[in-house]
Design a protein around this motif. Sequence first.
Motif, PDB file in Angstrom:
ATOM      1  N   GLY B 259       0.772  -1.215   0.000  1.00  0.00           N
ATOM      2  CA  GLY B 259       0.000   0.000   0.000  1.00  0.00           C
ATOM      3  C   GLY B 259       0.815   1.284   0.000  1.00  0.00           C
ATOM      4  N   THR B 260       2.103   1.192  -0.161  1.00  0.00           N
ATOM      5  CA  THR B 260       2.963   2.378  -0.105  1.00  0.00           C
ATOM      6  C   THR B 260       3.163   2.948  -1.497  1.00  0.00           C
ATOM      7  N   SER B 261       3.204   4.270  -1.586  1.00  0.00           N
ATOM      8  CA  SER B 261       3.470   4.910  -2.870  1.00  0.00           C
ATOM      9  C   SER B 261       4.830   5.599  -2.822  1.00  0.00           C
ATOM     10  N   ILE B 262       5.577   5.391  -3.896  1.00  0.00           N
ATOM     11  CA  ILE B 262       6.903   5.987  -4.051  1.00  0.00           C
ATOM     12  C   ILE B 262       6.836   6.882  -5.281  1.00  0.00           C
ATOM     13  N   ASP B 263       7.108   8.156  -5.098  1.00  0.00           N
ATOM     14  CA  ASP B 263       6.998   9.094  -6.220  1.00  0.00           C
ATOM     15  C   ASP B 263       8.210  10.018  -6.219  1.00  0.00           C
ATOM     16  N   PRO B 269      20.093   1.109  -1.097  1.00  0.00           N
ATOM     17  CA  PRO B 269      20.015  -0.333  -0.875  1.00  0.00           C
ATOM     18  C   PRO B 269      19.605  -0.708   0.545  1.00  0.00           C
ATOM     19  N   ALA B 270      18.973  -1.864   0.639  1.00  0.00           N
ATOM     20  CA  ALA B 270      18.615  -2.491   1.922  1.00  0.00           C
ATOM     21  C   ALA B 270      17.703  -1.608   2.765  1.00  0.00           C
ATOM     22  N   THR B 271      16.841  -0.860   2.147  1.00  0.00           N
ATOM     23  CA  THR B 271      15.905   0.007   2.873  1.00  0.00           C
ATOM     24  C   THR B 271      14.546  -0.674   2.957  1.00  0.00           C
ATOM     25  N   TYR B 272      13.979  -0.652   4.159  1.00  0.00           N
ATOM     26  CA  TYR B 272      12.603  -1.111   4.345  1.00  0.00           C
ATOM     27  C   TYR B 272      11.712   0.122   4.466  1.00  0.00           C
ATOM     28  N   ILE B 273      10.633   0.122   3.687  1.00  0.00           N
ATOM     29  CA  ILE B 273       9.643   1.201   3.764  1.00  0.00           C
ATOM     30  C   ILE B 273       8.322   0.582   4.193  1.00  0.00           C
ATOM     31  N   GLY B 274       7.747   1.133   5.241  1.00  0.00           N
ATOM     32  CA  GLY B 274       6.619   0.499   5.901  1.00  0.00           C
ATOM     33  C   GLY B 274       5.307   0.530   5.123  1.00  0.00           C
ATOM     34  N   ILE B 275       4.269   0.070   5.804  1.00  0.00           N
ATOM     35  CA  ILE B 275       2.967  -0.144   5.184  1.00  0.00           C
ATOM     36  C   ILE B 275       2.227   1.184   4.996  1.00  0.00           C
ATOM     37  N   GLY B 276       1.600   1.336   3.838  1.00  0.00           N
ATOM     38  CA  GLY B 276       0.678   2.430   3.617  1.00  0.00           C
ATOM     39  C   GLY B 276       1.283   3.825   3.682  1.00  0.00           C
ATOM     40  N   LEU B 277       2.524   3.970   3.333  1.00  0.00           N
ATOM     41  CA  LEU B 277       3.176   5.277   3.417  1.00  0.00           C
ATOM     42  C   LEU B 277       3.171   5.986   2.071  1.00  0.00           C
ATOM     43  N   ARG B 278       3.389   7.304   2.121  1.00  0.00           N
ATOM     44  CA  ARG B 278       3.510   8.104   0.889  1.00  0.00           C
ATOM     45  C   ARG B 278       4.863   8.788   0.901  1.00  0.00           C
TER      46      ARG B 278
END
Lengths: 129, 358
Positions: B259-263, B269-278
């Motif tokens: 559910g995360t959007s990346i714009d 490298p090796a980055t975790y991006i959490g749930i439902g973030l913008r």
Amino acid sequence: MRNHSALVVELPEFVDAKRTRRLIRDMKAALRVDHVNLTLDLSRVEEMDSAGADMLLQCMLEVTKRDGTLALAGISPVAATILELTGLDRVFDILPDAPPVVAEQPAEVFEPAAMNVLPGEAVQSPAVA
Amino acid sequence: MSLAAIITIPARFQTNTVADRVLRVNGEGDSSRPIPIEDSSPLLWELFGQSVFDHLLGQFRRGGVEHISVLREERSSNNRAYSQFWSEWERVASTYLSNGIDALLLISMRSYTELDICELLKFRQHTGSPLTQVHRAQTPLDIVLVDGQAFRSCSGSFRSRLNSVFPRQRGFRFMGYFNPMETPRDFRILAQDSLLGRTQIRPCGNEVQPGIWYGDGARVAASAQIDAPAYIGGRTRVSDSCTVTGASVIEGDCEVDCGTSIDRCCVFPATYIGIGLRVSDALVAPSGLFHLQRNLTVNIRDLRLLGDVRRRHRLQPKNLARKARSLLSGSDRPPVRLSTNSSQTASLQPARWFGRSG
């Protein structure tokens, strides 16, 4: 018309899991006032995590449950970034600056008597009683 | 024609390179430590699986440079380190010249410069100058081409010979792609230009659709939307209902939770991006992000928002992430009622109210 009480709370520099528990605890008594117009001043915020964002949501839920309103004001760049990251910038009313009535005490030292709840100068709600 | 290059990099650089010889005058680098955004040059940041610096070295090799030496330049007031650096520099340059090198490139690496080495060599041949200085507009760049034969016929130290031929230098006008690589925004511009094919840096991996590249082992959920151009690095996972837009680059070994959007982002490298973030207009690393519009570094220590993919905490209750993925993947099952406590990801609406649990 229903009278609203105005309350401005300045959040501290660090709004994280450790501090939000105490903040919520301190604010509970204050938020039991009906029809409060609560403004949270985020101008000092330098670090905020998901617990801090969750605290904002809990404040909103508590305030709206008592027919009050909640707005965020004076949002620091760090706080603005976190609010955008979590999508909460679309949830809250955001004011550029906090209203003139500002609590002098830091939010950690939170006593109902020290808050700027102004029944004598209550803001008249535009809503129909 | 044999061509060699001596590349000097600032002393604070820490890098593993693919050069023939990497001479670390002042100690060894720690290649295992993630490079923080604030403390290192954008030249060392990873783009499409390699540092920009290594991309440049590859371009030199493809341009015909057979031998490359990298020296860490010391410009401090430490006299011992300073003289040690120049002694080493002299030794390397003299060695190349005495071994019969035809031309020697001297480069102080601070920017991303796509130099056409063939054109530079042709210019030198045409002018016959012993020293050719590369210029961009009216500004000299820290790139000099030295004629090997002319220098072998002189005596003295290499630096003194350089000084003696300096008045006879000719200027070569550089017309290629240039990026100063001084700020995070410069890096983002380079990444975007590279995705759009404006530079010689090409994404590695498979072009699964026009303008969309996946590295080896990249896994993208069927419900995720990836808009071209985009790069998804090797072994990176993009989960359900994510969107990747705005010429974003997600390097290898990352995880973008559902559910995360990346714009308009570069994700290191090796980055975790959490749930439902913008996430938008940012360079994102495990330790935080740099917001390009605000020119602001935001340190984030909340592993539910951002973190190192190898260390991230699991959300509680244990099946919350699975419930979230189920909810956001558009399943036909009845809506899932999620419950959180105050420490959960704020982007999920909490069902807990004051004084009672939801």
